[in-house]
Motif scaffolding. Sequence first.
Motif, PDB file in Angstrom:
ATOM      1  N   ALA A 117       0.846  -1.195   0.000  1.00  0.00           N
ATOM      2  CA  ALA A 117       0.000   0.000   0.000  1.00  0.00           C
ATOM      3  C   ALA A 117       0.880   1.242   0.000  1.00  0.00           C
ATOM      4  N   LEU A 118       0.387   2.304  -0.625  1.00  0.00           N
ATOM      5  CA  LEU A 118       1.067   3.598  -0.638  1.00  0.00           C
ATOM      6  C   LEU A 118       0.192   4.593   0.127  1.00  0.00           C
ATOM      7  N   ASP A 119       0.691   5.047   1.258  1.00  0.00           N
ATOM      8  CA  ASP A 119      -0.084   5.924   2.141  1.00  0.00           C
ATOM      9  C   ASP A 119      -1.467   5.350   2.421  1.00  0.00           C
ATOM     10  N   GLY A 120      -1.525   4.022   2.616  1.00  0.00           N
ATOM     11  CA  GLY A 120      -2.773   3.353   2.954  1.00  0.00           C
ATOM     12  C   GLY A 120      -3.598   2.919   1.774  1.00  0.00           C
ATOM     13  N   ASP A 121      -3.284   3.373   0.568  1.00  0.00           N
ATOM     14  CA  ASP A 121      -4.038   2.980  -0.622  1.00  0.00           C
ATOM     15  C   ASP A 121      -3.434   1.716  -1.235  1.00  0.00           C
ATOM     16  N   PRO A 122      -4.239   0.685  -1.493  1.00  0.00           N
ATOM     17  CA  PRO A 122      -3.685  -0.566  -2.032  1.00  0.00           C
ATOM     18  C   PRO A 122      -2.975  -0.360  -3.371  1.00  0.00           C
ATOM     19  N   VAL A 123      -1.806  -0.979  -3.490  1.00  0.00           N
ATOM     20  CA  VAL A 123      -1.031  -0.966  -4.725  1.00  0.00           C
ATOM     21  C   VAL A 123      -1.111  -2.310  -5.432  1.00  0.00           C
ATOM     22  N   GLY A 124      -1.078  -3.402  -4.668  1.00  0.00           N
ATOM     23  CA  GLY A 124      -1.129  -4.734  -5.256  1.00  0.00           C
ATOM     24  C   GLY A 124      -0.580  -5.768  -4.285  1.00  0.00           C
ATOM     25  N   VAL A 125      -0.470  -6.995  -4.780  1.00  0.00           N
ATOM     26  CA  VAL A 125      -0.026  -8.115  -3.945  1.00  0.00           C
ATOM     27  C   VAL A 125       1.148  -8.809  -4.622  1.00  0.00           C
ATOM     28  N   THR A 184       4.700   6.982   1.678  1.00  0.00           N
ATOM     29  CA  THR A 184       5.184   5.844   2.466  1.00  0.00           C
ATOM     30  C   THR A 184       4.642   4.559   1.874  1.00  0.00           C
ATOM     31  N   LEU A 185       5.559   3.683   1.507  1.00  0.00           N
ATOM     32  CA  LEU A 185       5.190   2.389   0.930  1.00  0.00           C
ATOM     33  C   LEU A 185       5.248   1.346   2.040  1.00  0.00           C
ATOM     34  N   THR A 186       4.126   0.639   2.250  1.00  0.00           N
ATOM     35  CA  THR A 186       4.014  -0.321   3.346  1.00  0.00           C
ATOM     36  C   THR A 186       3.793  -1.712   2.789  1.00  0.00           C
ATOM     37  N   PHE A 187       4.479  -2.691   3.395  1.00  0.00           N
ATOM     38  CA  PHE A 187       4.356  -4.095   3.019  1.00  0.00           C
ATOM     39  C   PHE A 187       3.846  -4.873   4.232  1.00  0.00           C
ATOM     40  N   LEU A 188       2.657  -5.452   4.133  1.00  0.00           N
ATOM     41  CA  LEU A 188       2.190  -6.411   5.130  1.00  0.00           C
ATOM     42  C   LEU A 188       2.616  -7.783   4.625  1.00  0.00           C
ATOM     43  N   VAL A 189       3.651  -8.347   5.237  1.00  0.00           N
ATOM     44  CA  VAL A 189       4.290  -9.565   4.732  1.00  0.00           C
ATOM     45  C   VAL A 189       3.770 -10.773   5.511  1.00  0.00           C
ATOM     46  N   ARG A 201       4.420 -15.420  -3.814  1.00  0.00           N
ATOM     47  CA  ARG A 201       5.426 -16.432  -4.147  1.00  0.00           C
ATOM     48  C   ARG A 201       4.863 -17.547  -5.008  1.00  0.00           C
ATOM     49  N   THR A 202       3.656 -18.012  -4.696  1.00  0.00           N
ATOM     50  CA  THR A 202       3.089 -19.139  -5.433  1.00  0.00           C
ATOM     51  C   THR A 202       2.903 -18.809  -6.903  1.00  0.00           C
ATOM     52  N   THR A 203       2.411 -17.597  -7.190  1.00  0.00           N
ATOM     53  CA  THR A 203       2.168 -17.206  -8.582  1.00  0.00           C
ATOM     54  C   THR A 203       3.356 -16.458  -9.189  1.00  0.00           C
ATOM     55  N   HIS A 204       4.455 -16.379  -8.447  1.00  0.00           N
ATOM     56  CA  HIS A 204       5.708 -15.773  -8.927  1.00  0.00           C
ATOM     57  C   HIS A 204       5.532 -14.302  -9.319  1.00  0.00           C
ATOM     58  N   VAL A 205       4.697 -13.580  -8.588  1.00  0.00           N
ATOM     59  CA  VAL A 205       4.515 -12.146  -8.815  1.00  0.00           C
ATOM     60  C   VAL A 205       5.456 -11.393  -7.880  1.00  0.00           C
ATOM     61  N   ASN A 206       6.458 -10.732  -8.446  1.00  0.00           N
ATOM     62  CA  ASN A 206       7.387  -9.955  -7.623  1.00  0.00           C
ATOM     63  C   ASN A 206       7.625  -8.552  -8.175  1.00  0.00           C
ATOM     64  N   VAL A 207       6.731  -8.118  -9.090  1.00  0.00           N
ATOM     65  CA  VAL A 207       6.835  -6.778  -9.679  1.00  0.00           C
ATOM     66  C   VAL A 207       5.461  -6.118  -9.624  1.00  0.00           C
ATOM     67  N   LEU A 208       5.420  -4.844  -9.221  1.00  0.00           N
ATOM     68  CA  LEU A 208       4.171  -4.078  -9.197  1.00  0.00           C
ATOM     69  C   LEU A 208       4.430  -2.670  -9.729  1.00  0.00           C
ATOM     70  N   PRO A 209       3.505  -2.109 -10.515  1.00  0.00           N
ATOM     71  CA  PRO A 209       3.622  -0.688 -10.881  1.00  0.00           C
ATOM     72  C   PRO A 209       3.306   0.197  -9.682  1.00  0.00           C
ATOM     73  N   LEU A 210       3.985   1.319  -9.574  1.00  0.00           N
ATOM     74  CA  LEU A 210       3.765   2.253  -8.474  1.00  0.00           C
ATOM     75  C   LEU A 210       3.051   3.507  -8.988  1.00  0.00           C
ATOM     76  N   PRO A 211       2.125   4.034  -8.184  1.00  0.00           N
ATOM     77  CA  PRO A 211       1.548   5.347  -8.549  1.00  0.00           C
ATOM     78  C   PRO A 211       2.642   6.405  -8.638  1.00  0.00           C
ATOM     79  N   ARG A 212       2.439   7.377  -9.483  1.00  0.00           N
ATOM     80  CA  ARG A 212       3.474   8.399  -9.675  1.00  0.00           C
ATOM     81  C   ARG A 212       3.293   9.523  -8.660  1.00  0.00           C
ATOM     82  N   ARG A 213       3.528   9.140  -7.402  1.00  0.00           N
ATOM     83  CA  ARG A 213       3.519  10.126  -6.327  1.00  0.00           C
ATOM     84  C   ARG A 213       4.432   9.643  -5.204  1.00  0.00           C
ATOM     85  N   ALA A 214       4.933  10.555  -4.459  1.00  0.00           N
ATOM     86  CA  ALA A 214       5.794  10.237  -3.323  1.00  0.00           C
ATOM     87  C   ALA A 214       4.930   9.848  -2.131  1.00  0.00           C
TER      88      ALA A 214
END
Length: 608
Positions: free
Chosen positions: A428-436, A454-459, A439-452
């Motif tokens: 999430a970026l400032d609380g707004d969801p960015v993506g997931v 705090t990027l948060t990862f709930l792992v 590991r199972t589906t081998h997704v390790n890349v996400l586009p980021l919104p074009r704004r500065a």
Amino acid sequence: MPTFEIGERDFLLDGRPFQVISGALHYFRVHPDQWAERIRAARLMGLNTIETYVAWNFHAPEPDQFDLGGRRDLGRFLDLVAAEGLHAIVRPGPYICAEWDGGGLPAWLFAADPAGGTAGPAGGSAGGATGVRRHDPAFLDAIGTYYARLLPVVAARQVTRGGPVLMVQVENEYGAYPGVPDDERVAYLRELVRRTREQGIDVPLFTSDQADDEHLSRGGLPELHKTANFGSRSPERLTTLRRHQPTGPLMCMEFWDGWFDSWGQVHHVTAPETTAQDLDDLLAAGASVNLYMFHGGTNLGLTSGANDKGTYLPITTSYDYDAPLSEHGAPTAKFHALRAVIAKHAPVPDELPGDPAPAPVVDVELGRRAALADVVHLLAPDVVASSDGAPTMDALRQWSGFALCSTTVRADDGVLVVDEVRDRAYVALDGDPVGVLDRTTHVNVLPLPRRAGTLTFLVEDRGRVNYGPRIGEPKGLVGPVRTATRLLTDWEAAPLHLTAAPRLLGDVAWTAADPEAPVAGPSFHRGTFDSVAGADHFLRLDGWTRGLVWVNGELLGRYSAEGPTGTLYVPGPLVRAERNELVVLELTGAAAPRARCVPAPDLGPTES
């Protein structure tokens, strides 16, 4: 003095031939108030022995802790086995596999500083440990401490001291573990034998390996009795075993009468008549057997493991295993089919266990809500700053569950690339969801919104690998985290204390929620319900996506819309008559904050 020995052709109990007809029942997968009735059902099927693994990490969550109380009271479990007139086989590992988190090996064994000051076995390139399951001094010292705490409980209950325990296993399927030279294998196994005997174990010791020549030749010692694991083609498998165990009784230590389930896969079942025929062939040959499983039970809490043979597949909360006795203790068609086979070869009681009554039907409205972001200070008080990369969960000493990691991004960063996520991260970026990241589906890349911001990862650690060379790998964000323009280096991270979340949140963190409105995660939802005290329940969460469930403060485990499991088993001892508290942590979103208890379990679709 009672005796149990390995003779030229048979097991000998007090000097007389004894065919072991055993079933696996893991005390750590069953509520302790249900141990006695599950053991009794085993006797009524005709079993004369109960086998159990011992999960090291279940008893030792930290190197300076060891718990033998409550759900972990192995001594009480073995005493109940004896009270039912049955014998016992104990398999203490140190590695057990069992589709259990990390194969039973404590995650702190693999940390660079497992005891807060002494380096442990080193990590390998895939994340597995080079010193674990080898003749490594640090690993052997840890085993020595484990054995000194655990094995006196077993020793006091050996058949030679009037107890139920007939045999104890050394290691587990060691022939399948790669990368260890043969001379070191021998030295390691002999050291385990020495340390086992040192703790007063005087009953026969044995090894068990998959029924092929390579595994059987590598997994044991000439002085230890070899047993084999298989689930079909019994005569052929026994012939293979006889090549490696030329004298003494033959035994299938894991007769696979079903199989485990993984999230996103089908529910595995096997035909009762096929399993019965293979068992008949085995017993008719005079071999002994341990049904794996007699009763599977449940991976309560955060205890389920995972497999990774190119695709990471975490194990479901249900460990029903399509076993003869179902997850909730009901005799199945397989129970009756195998009982009929056993009756051809050994005495079987006339009595049968009864079928459980349908479970209560209850609708539960979860009318109170708490967004994770609003209560994170109650669940993650210990924040760690890192000027390097994101700390792994292991670096945070978070051996299971979740961690929160954050950093800052710029408007020109553009894209997020994580070297490896183990196993899932909600970004999430400032609380707004960015993506997931997954590991199972081998997704390790996400586009980021074009704004500065705090990027948060709930792992989320979805279960540590329990089989193969990836045992012991660290969890979390592993390796560099970068964007289109730079490496992300300044981080804050904290472990989330979720097991006790309902208690930590208390009563002040909740706000009212519209019972008809969809909900966004990650967020907690709470409601209460009245029902039948002591009755088993089956909880459906239709319309929810994935997360965790607590009943009366006890973490039942994970749920997921990906299936196959459609219900969560709620053991009757957790349920009271009035004001049962249901708490759900939804990680993604739900159609409405409602749940329902239904009359029977739904373990999911099977292969057609």
